[in-house]
Scaffold this active site. Sequence first.
Site, PDB file in Angstrom:
ATOM      1  N   ASP A   1       0.878  -1.171   0.000  1.00 14.38           N
ATOM      2  CA  ASP A   1       0.000   0.000   0.000  1.00 14.38           C
ATOM      3  C   ASP A   1       0.915   1.220   0.000  1.00 14.38           C
ATOM      4  OD1 ASP A   1      -1.644   2.127   0.576  1.00 14.38           O
ATOM      5  OD2 ASP A   1      -2.620   1.190   2.298  1.00 14.38           O
ATOM      6  N   VAL A   2       0.878   2.006  -1.081  1.00 17.40           N
ATOM      7  CA  VAL A   2       1.809   3.145  -1.192  1.00 17.40           C
ATOM      8  C   VAL A   2       1.573   4.200  -0.107  1.00 17.40           C
ATOM      9  CG1 VAL A   2       2.244   2.880  -3.665  1.00 17.40           C
ATOM     10  CG2 VAL A   2       0.347   4.343  -2.896  1.00 17.40           C
TER      11      VAL A   2
ATOM     12  N   SER B   1      -3.878  14.577 -13.849  1.00 17.94           N
ATOM     13  CA  SER B   1      -5.127  14.341 -14.587  1.00 17.94           C
ATOM     14  C   SER B   1      -5.642  15.673 -15.114  1.00 17.94           C
ATOM     15  CB  SER B   1      -6.173  13.736 -13.647  1.00 17.94           C
ATOM     16  OG  SER B   1      -7.455  13.758 -14.245  1.00 17.94           O
TER      17      SER B   1
ATOM     18  N   TYR C   1     -10.341  14.502  -5.678  1.00 18.18           N
ATOM     19  CA  TYR C   1      -9.452  14.015  -6.746  1.00 18.18           C
ATOM     20  C   TYR C   1      -8.775  15.190  -7.476  1.00 18.18           C
ATOM     21  CZ  TYR C   1      -8.228  11.138 -10.894  1.00 18.18           C
ATOM     22  OH  TYR C   1      -7.583  10.482 -11.920  1.00 18.18           O
ATOM     23  N   ALA C   2      -9.555  16.248  -7.757  1.00 16.92           N
ATOM     24  CA  ALA C   2      -8.990  17.424  -8.440  1.00 16.92           C
ATOM     25  C   ALA C   2      -7.900  18.061  -7.592  1.00 16.92           C
ATOM     26  CB  ALA C   2     -10.097  18.437  -8.740  1.00 16.92           C
TER      27      ALA C   2
ATOM     28  N   LYS D   1      -4.850  15.770  -7.678  1.00 17.84           N
ATOM     29  CA  LYS D   1      -4.145  15.786  -8.967  1.00 17.84           C
ATOM     30  C   LYS D   1      -3.451  17.130  -9.225  1.00 17.84           C
ATOM     31  CE  LYS D   1      -4.644  11.582 -10.389  1.00 17.84           C
ATOM     32  NZ  LYS D   1      -3.503  10.656 -10.148  1.00 17.84           N
TER      33      LYS D   1
HETATM   34  P1  NAP Z   1      -7.206   1.673 -12.208  1.00 22.49           P
HETATM   35  O1  NAP Z   1      -7.529   0.833 -13.404  1.00 22.49           O
HETATM   36  O2  NAP Z   1      -8.252   1.840 -11.162  1.00 22.49           O
HETATM   37  O3  NAP Z   1      -5.851   1.125 -11.569  1.00 22.49           O
HETATM   38  C1  NAP Z   1      -5.323   1.682 -10.403  1.00 22.49           C
HETATM   39  C2  NAP Z   1      -4.475   0.649  -9.694  1.00 22.49           C
HETATM   40  O4  NAP Z   1      -3.937   1.263  -8.508  1.00 22.49           O
HETATM   41  C3  NAP Z   1      -5.304  -0.561  -9.231  1.00 22.49           C
HETATM   42  O5  NAP Z   1      -4.641  -1.753  -9.587  1.00 22.49           O
HETATM   43  C4  NAP Z   1      -5.364  -0.365  -7.728  1.00 22.49           C
HETATM   44  O6  NAP Z   1      -5.407  -1.577  -6.978  1.00 22.49           O
HETATM   45  C5  NAP Z   1      -4.044   0.341  -7.456  1.00 22.49           C
HETATM   46  N1  NAP Z   1      -4.043   0.976  -6.142  1.00 22.49           N
HETATM   47  C6  NAP Z   1      -5.059   1.650  -5.546  1.00 22.49           C
HETATM   48  N2  NAP Z   1      -4.705   2.068  -4.323  1.00 22.49           N
HETATM   49  C7  NAP Z   1      -3.430   1.642  -4.128  1.00 22.49           C
HETATM   50  C8  NAP Z   1      -2.519   1.743  -3.041  1.00 22.49           C
HETATM   51  N3  NAP Z   1      -2.854   2.395  -1.915  1.00 22.49           N
HETATM   52  N4  NAP Z   1      -1.300   1.187  -3.170  1.00 22.49           N
HETATM   53  C9  NAP Z   1      -0.958   0.524  -4.298  1.00 22.49           C
HETATM   54  N5  NAP Z   1      -1.767   0.398  -5.365  1.00 22.49           N
HETATM   55  C10 NAP Z   1      -3.001   0.946  -5.276  1.00 22.49           C
HETATM   56  O7  NAP Z   1      -6.818   3.166 -12.656  1.00 22.49           O
HETATM   57  P2  NAP Z   1      -6.231   3.770 -14.030  1.00 22.49           P
HETATM   58  O8  NAP Z   1      -7.376   4.299 -14.802  1.00 22.49           O
HETATM   59  O9  NAP Z   1      -5.269   2.842 -14.660  1.00 22.49           O
HETATM   60  O10 NAP Z   1      -5.471   5.052 -13.448  1.00 22.49           O
HETATM   61  C11 NAP Z   1      -4.082   5.048 -13.125  1.00 22.49           C
HETATM   62  C12 NAP Z   1      -3.663   6.454 -12.713  1.00 22.49           C
HETATM   63  O11 NAP Z   1      -3.981   7.373 -13.753  1.00 22.49           O
HETATM   64  C13 NAP Z   1      -4.373   6.968 -11.458  1.00 22.49           C
HETATM   65  O12 NAP Z   1      -3.488   7.759 -10.701  1.00 22.49           O
HETATM   66  C14 NAP Z   1      -5.480   7.816 -12.038  1.00 22.49           C
HETATM   67  O13 NAP Z   1      -5.919   8.795 -11.123  1.00 22.49           O
HETATM   68  C15 NAP Z   1      -4.790   8.410 -13.246  1.00 22.49           C
HETATM   69  N6  NAP Z   1      -5.710   8.883 -14.283  1.00 22.49           N
HETATM   70  C16 NAP Z   1      -6.587   8.012 -14.897  1.00 22.49           C
HETATM   71  C17 NAP Z   1      -7.451   8.507 -15.870  1.00 22.49           C
HETATM   72  C18 NAP Z   1      -8.448   7.623 -16.597  1.00 22.49           C
HETATM   73  O14 NAP Z   1      -9.246   8.153 -17.385  1.00 22.49           O
HETATM   74  N7  NAP Z   1      -8.454   6.328 -16.415  1.00 22.49           N
HETATM   75  C19 NAP Z   1      -7.427   9.877 -16.212  1.00 22.49           C
HETATM   76  C20 NAP Z   1      -6.532  10.704 -15.556  1.00 22.49           C
HETATM   77  C21 NAP Z   1      -5.675  10.214 -14.610  1.00 22.49           C
HETATM   78  P3  NAP Z   1      -6.820  -2.184  -6.483  1.00 22.49           P
HETATM   79  O15 NAP Z   1      -7.510  -2.647  -7.704  1.00 22.49           O
HETATM   80  O16 NAP Z   1      -6.414  -3.318  -5.589  1.00 22.49           O
HETATM   81  O17 NAP Z   1      -7.537  -1.088  -5.789  1.00 22.49           O
END
Ligand code: NAP
Length: 250
Positions: free
Chosen positions: A60-61, A139, A151-152, A155
């Site tokens: 857990d980060v 983001s 979240y905003a 980010k």
């Molecule tokens: P995702 O599919 O939900 O993947 C996020 C991963 O982070 C999951 O495997 C999750 O594990 C893990 N995680 C959550 N809490 C954690 C913790 N405390 N320690 C270690 N790992 C943890 O999200 P994504 O869409 O790929 O997004 C990745 C990043 O890009 C995030 O920072 C997100 O805010 C950013 N982002 C995404 C988008 C978008 O449109 N998708 C847009 C802008 C920014 P669990 O499944 O076990 O919870």
Amino acid sequence: MTARTAVVTGAARGIGAATARRLAADGHAVAVLDLAEDQAEHTAKAIREAGGKAIAVGADVADEAAATAAVERVAAELGAPQILVNNAGILRDNLLFKMTAGDWDAVMSVHLRGAFLMSRAVQSHMVEAKWGRIVNLSSTSALGNRGQANYAAAKAGMQGLTKTLAIELGRFGITANAVAPGFIQTEMTKATAERIGVPFEDFLAHAAKEAPVGRVGQPEDIAAAVAYFASEEAGFVSGQVLYVAGGPRA
Ligand code: NAP
């Protein structure tokens, strides 16, 4: 390209998994870090099967001791980490009047505290090597987004953290940059569609129509931007935020 050891957080799936695969394909040894080690192992196994080098690390980060221990384990098993991608993230969306303090704290904790703890844990290895690359996931929501006060803020905070790391660590050959994605097709955006009661296909179609390039982003689009910031040739680029959103969102 010199092979380095990279740590990608939240790399069991989505953007993190694509980034881990991309950095491995670029020749780096990759620590696939996620909350559940067995989930992270899926990504690590796929990398090894494709001929790359990877281990799965469960941590857990946002947990200080776990983040420190994870980095030390990576150093012992893969080599001193010189690339860090702070990608782990969660959503706890709600309009301000319905948002709980728990929703606020959870989001701040994973994104901001997590990125701070992981960056602090890797910096000594990077300083010693006189080379390092930190890439933080921001983001387009950093510019403000309805239902995402937590979240905003997190980010936007990632951008301030990035610029400060760039200022403090530049003299040691370490750069820090941020990638700010727009709409990317992952479990995260799927969960948002479910929460607001819209079929994911319709949600994707709407986002594609809104984007100047006429499509939604894929995890590989973000991985490519991260790979650039992590590269040798990006050594004079630091403290920057690159919006990867299919249009000029910033
Ligand atoms: P995702 O599919 O939900 O993947 C996020 C991963 O982070 C999951 O495997 C999750 O594990 C893990 N995680 C959550 N809490 C954690 C913790 N405390 N320690 C270690 N790992 C943890 O999200 P994504 O869409 O790929 O997004 C990745 C990043 O890009 C995030 O920072 C997100 O805010 C950013 N982002 C995404 C988008 C978008 O449109 N998708 C847009 C802008 C920014 P669990 O499944 O076990 O919870």
